[in-house]
Design a protein around this motif. Sequence first.
Motif, PDB file in Angstrom:
ATOM      1  N   LEU A  65      -7.016   6.055 -12.477  1.00  0.00           N
ATOM      2  CA  LEU A  65      -6.888   5.255 -11.253  1.00  0.00           C
ATOM      3  C   LEU A  65      -8.262   4.787 -10.772  1.00  0.00           C
ATOM      4  CD1 LEU A  65      -4.164   7.253  -9.274  1.00  0.00           C
ATOM      5  CD2 LEU A  65      -3.933   4.959 -10.238  1.00  0.00           C
ATOM      6  N   GLU A  66      -9.262   5.671 -10.830  1.00  0.00           N
ATOM      7  CA  GLU A  66     -10.622   5.289 -10.435  1.00  0.00           C
ATOM      8  C   GLU A  66     -11.171   4.208 -11.366  1.00  0.00           C
ATOM      9  OE1 GLU A  66     -13.070   8.736 -10.344  1.00  0.00           O
ATOM     10  OE2 GLU A  66     -11.992   9.673  -8.675  1.00  0.00           O
ATOM     11  N   GLU A  80       0.829  -1.200   0.000  1.00  0.00           N
ATOM     12  CA  GLU A  80       0.000   0.000   0.000  1.00  0.00           C
ATOM     13  C   GLU A  80       0.867   1.255   0.000  1.00  0.00           C
ATOM     14  OE1 GLU A  80      -2.715   2.280   3.273  1.00  0.00           O
ATOM     15  OE2 GLU A  80      -3.060   0.129   3.047  1.00  0.00           O
ATOM     16  N   GLU A  98       2.416   1.687  -3.407  1.00  0.00           N
ATOM     17  CA  GLU A  98       1.436   2.181  -4.371  1.00  0.00           C
ATOM     18  C   GLU A  98       1.167   3.664  -4.155  1.00  0.00           C
ATOM     19  OE1 GLU A  98      -1.936  -0.325  -3.875  1.00  0.00           O
ATOM     20  OE2 GLU A  98      -1.129  -1.965  -5.102  1.00  0.00           O
ATOM     21  N   THR A 106       1.933   6.517  -6.813  1.00  0.00           N
ATOM     22  CA  THR A 106       0.883   7.438  -7.241  1.00  0.00           C
ATOM     23  C   THR A 106       1.351   8.882  -7.131  1.00  0.00           C
ATOM     24  OG1 THR A 106      -0.834   5.885  -6.555  1.00  0.00           O
ATOM     25  CG2 THR A 106      -1.483   8.181  -6.812  1.00  0.00           C
ATOM     26  N   GLU A 158     -11.367  -3.716 -12.055  1.00  0.00           N
ATOM     27  CA  GLU A 158     -10.774  -4.821 -11.290  1.00  0.00           C
ATOM     28  C   GLU A 158      -9.559  -5.417 -11.993  1.00  0.00           C
ATOM     29  OE1 GLU A 158     -13.968  -7.529 -10.647  1.00  0.00           O
ATOM     30  OE2 GLU A 158     -14.909  -6.282  -9.099  1.00  0.00           O
ATOM     31  N   GLY A 159      -8.679  -4.530 -12.437  1.00  0.00           N
ATOM     32  CA  GLY A 159      -7.396  -4.992 -12.954  1.00  0.00           C
ATOM     33  C   GLY A 159      -7.389  -5.453 -14.396  1.00  0.00           C
ATOM     34  N   ARG A 214      -9.839   0.723 -10.696  1.00  0.00           N
ATOM     35  CA  ARG A 214     -10.484   0.013  -9.580  1.00  0.00           C
ATOM     36  C   ARG A 214     -11.822  -0.576 -10.006  1.00  0.00           C
ATOM     37  NH1 ARG A 214      -7.910   4.258  -6.679  1.00  0.00           N
ATOM     38  NH2 ARG A 214      -9.690   5.655  -6.917  1.00  0.00           N
ATOM     39  N   SER A 215     -12.583   0.153 -10.817  1.00  0.00           N
ATOM     40  CA  SER A 215     -13.893  -0.355 -11.247  1.00  0.00           C
ATOM     41  C   SER A 215     -13.759  -1.514 -12.216  1.00  0.00           C
ATOM     42  CB  SER A 215     -14.715   0.769 -11.891  1.00  0.00           C
ATOM     43  OG  SER A 215     -14.168   1.141 -13.147  1.00  0.00           O
TER      44      SER A 215
END
Length: 757
Positions: free
Chosen positions: A362-363, A223, A226, A230, A369-370, A366-367
């Motif tokens: 980035l958002e 984390e 990352e 970022t 899922e990679g 996440r939606s």
Amino acid sequence: MFEQKALGSLDDFFLEYGKRREQGIYFYRINGYNDHIREFLVRYYEEARKTGVVIEGKIPNPDEKNLAYYEEMMGMQFQLSMGFLLSSLQKWLPRMNDYQRKNVAASIYDTLDLMRREGKNDNMLRNAFIKFMCWLYYKFERIVNQLGENRIPKILYEGSISNYELKLLCILSGAGCDIVLLQYQGDEGYCALDRESCFSRKLELPGMGEFPPGFCIKALRKEIEERANTERLYGTPPKLQNCTNAWIEGKGLMDVQRPVQLRGQDDKFFYNCFLRMEGVEDKLTYLNELYRFQLEMTGTGRNLVIVELELLPPSNEEIGAIKRKQYNDVNQLIADLAANIIFAANMELQRILRKAFTDVVLEEARSLEGNLNRLTNRTIYLLCWLKRFQNALFKRWESPQVGCFVYLGGCKNENEAFFLRYLSRLPVDVVILTPDLNRKCCLQADNLYELHYRDSLQVKRFPRENTDLQLSTAAYHAERELDTVLYQDTGMYRNQQYQKGVSATLQSIYEEIAILWDQELKYRPNFNVTDSVVTMPVIYAKVSGIKEGQAQPYWVEIKKLLTPETLLIKGAPYLRPQDANPVRAYATGFLKNGKLQREKIKAHPCYTYGVLREEIQEHILDKLQLLLDRKLIKGTYENGTEYTVIATVLNMNKNLLRMMQKFDFTKKNPKIVYINTSEAVLTLEDSILMAFLNLAGFDIVFYVPTGYQCVERYLNSKSMEEHQIGEYVYDLTIPDFDTISIKSRQSWREKIFKRGD
């Protein structure tokens, strides 16, 4: 030696020694979790990584090489005395100064003396001393020369600690280290070693619960990495941030027209809006309001972009202009693709554009899922559209200017929605107009302000000039409202009311074919309309044999199916491989990565379907894509058959095209009766055409009196229903159906009760 003290708060861990309320060090064990503890551990981990030691799992025991080196350097002598300990440390860890050495020696002495008083003999004490010395040298040498300084070294230990590990940490604690034990399994194991909590303190805070599944130092480290990555992605941050919608009053287009100087006074922000207006407030004045809005916006000099009904996908040239590579992760993707965003005329705007790009990607990551491939494609679309509209939106831009992007019709897919979410973070007012309530916008966003009106109005063009204005009377709108009452969820349908349809093959008995054949689709079983998509129950059957071997009644039954909507095919094949097909030479260029290149197809000279209704063209291409995706034809994506599929479907004759053109998805559908009385087999092209027309909504019945497998040769699955109605008959000649009468003889009742003329 240093004394342990009690914390006032977790922040005390990060105070320098001279600034602590009580002069001392902290040795705590953490057995529970809350958000405050999480933030503390992130910070403490960073401190331990930089100026201390992080232990994940056990401290490795000295191996044979470690012990051999110790013996070579130090010998195996041992005395429990300060003099021996000081001289040993001076030789073994020479970088320590006298003060540090004295504290470490005293702490070792206290630990070994306690062991002696617990009954350990000299041999045990010597082994423990050698283990401690090896651990200090191989694991903790980096911090022993920092002991006693104002900035206190940190140790973070994760897991269930052993007896000798605890003794070593007590030595380091007494010598001047802060220590945190991170115990996911609770305190029971530790208390077996230190029942009275003499060596450390248990952290107790309000709201502590169990550690979440998967929580560990490794996850924390990931984390932190990352987060650092970022921060590197953003580079130099812009001075301006967006203040979206906080200033609007809910007045729709009037808010958009408000001068930017009157929206807010804080120089740190640009004030924009992100607005969607569904329906219309007044049908009679709506178009005039749009026209006046456009006039006033251009009159004030604001940059204005208007997109009508569709955000055209990027062309191959636009996509090719985006510099890109293969990416292994999201950060790599962002760092590389952001370099495509260039606005040399204003570096502050470029920073705004790139920061917003990083935020939304980035958002979106996440939606998704990679799913890196989908994210890459979606991001390339965004960059293409940005390049397309950038100059128009930001021409001569200076703060606090705000452009305006109007999308009439709303987002049709997630690519468009992604782009508009990006624009909403820029110095741009984003306005989505969906006056037709039957056409939904798929965009979802937390920062979207919505206005909803009950009335619906179809608007095909944004009225930019006087000639674009098509004002309507009250009577016209009343008639449209009556249409809505009559044709909305009533089972009644207006002509060509729906533009999308999917076929579903009916399973029926043979006798039902004649009953269902001439029915409108809306009366058939399982007909349905969901979200403006029509489910069309269609017939797709093969009839083998002849009842009782009687040919004349057989031909009469077929004659009954020859309605005005029916195409009769007498004998196989209908299409031949050698038939002229101008599409065949270009078919390979119409498919890329399994997807039809629709714009390229429509723009090509060999494409003859441009005269058809737009929705029928899309219907044909949709079903062609479905035919390819389902691989209904043998050899699709195996030996190039997919190009034959494309060439065949895009080369239908005029008769079939006229049947498609007048096809209404709720009424009678086009039909084909295909009779094959010989041993001839349908060609590949025949099979492609029939499979496609079934997907497109045609009723299709094959009459095969021989029962031969003449239909199935090129099909991957037997999707049609087969009816065995009688014995097989060969060498039949197909009659002229115009000469066949379907009138039956009158019964005796009809003769008796027949009225006279």
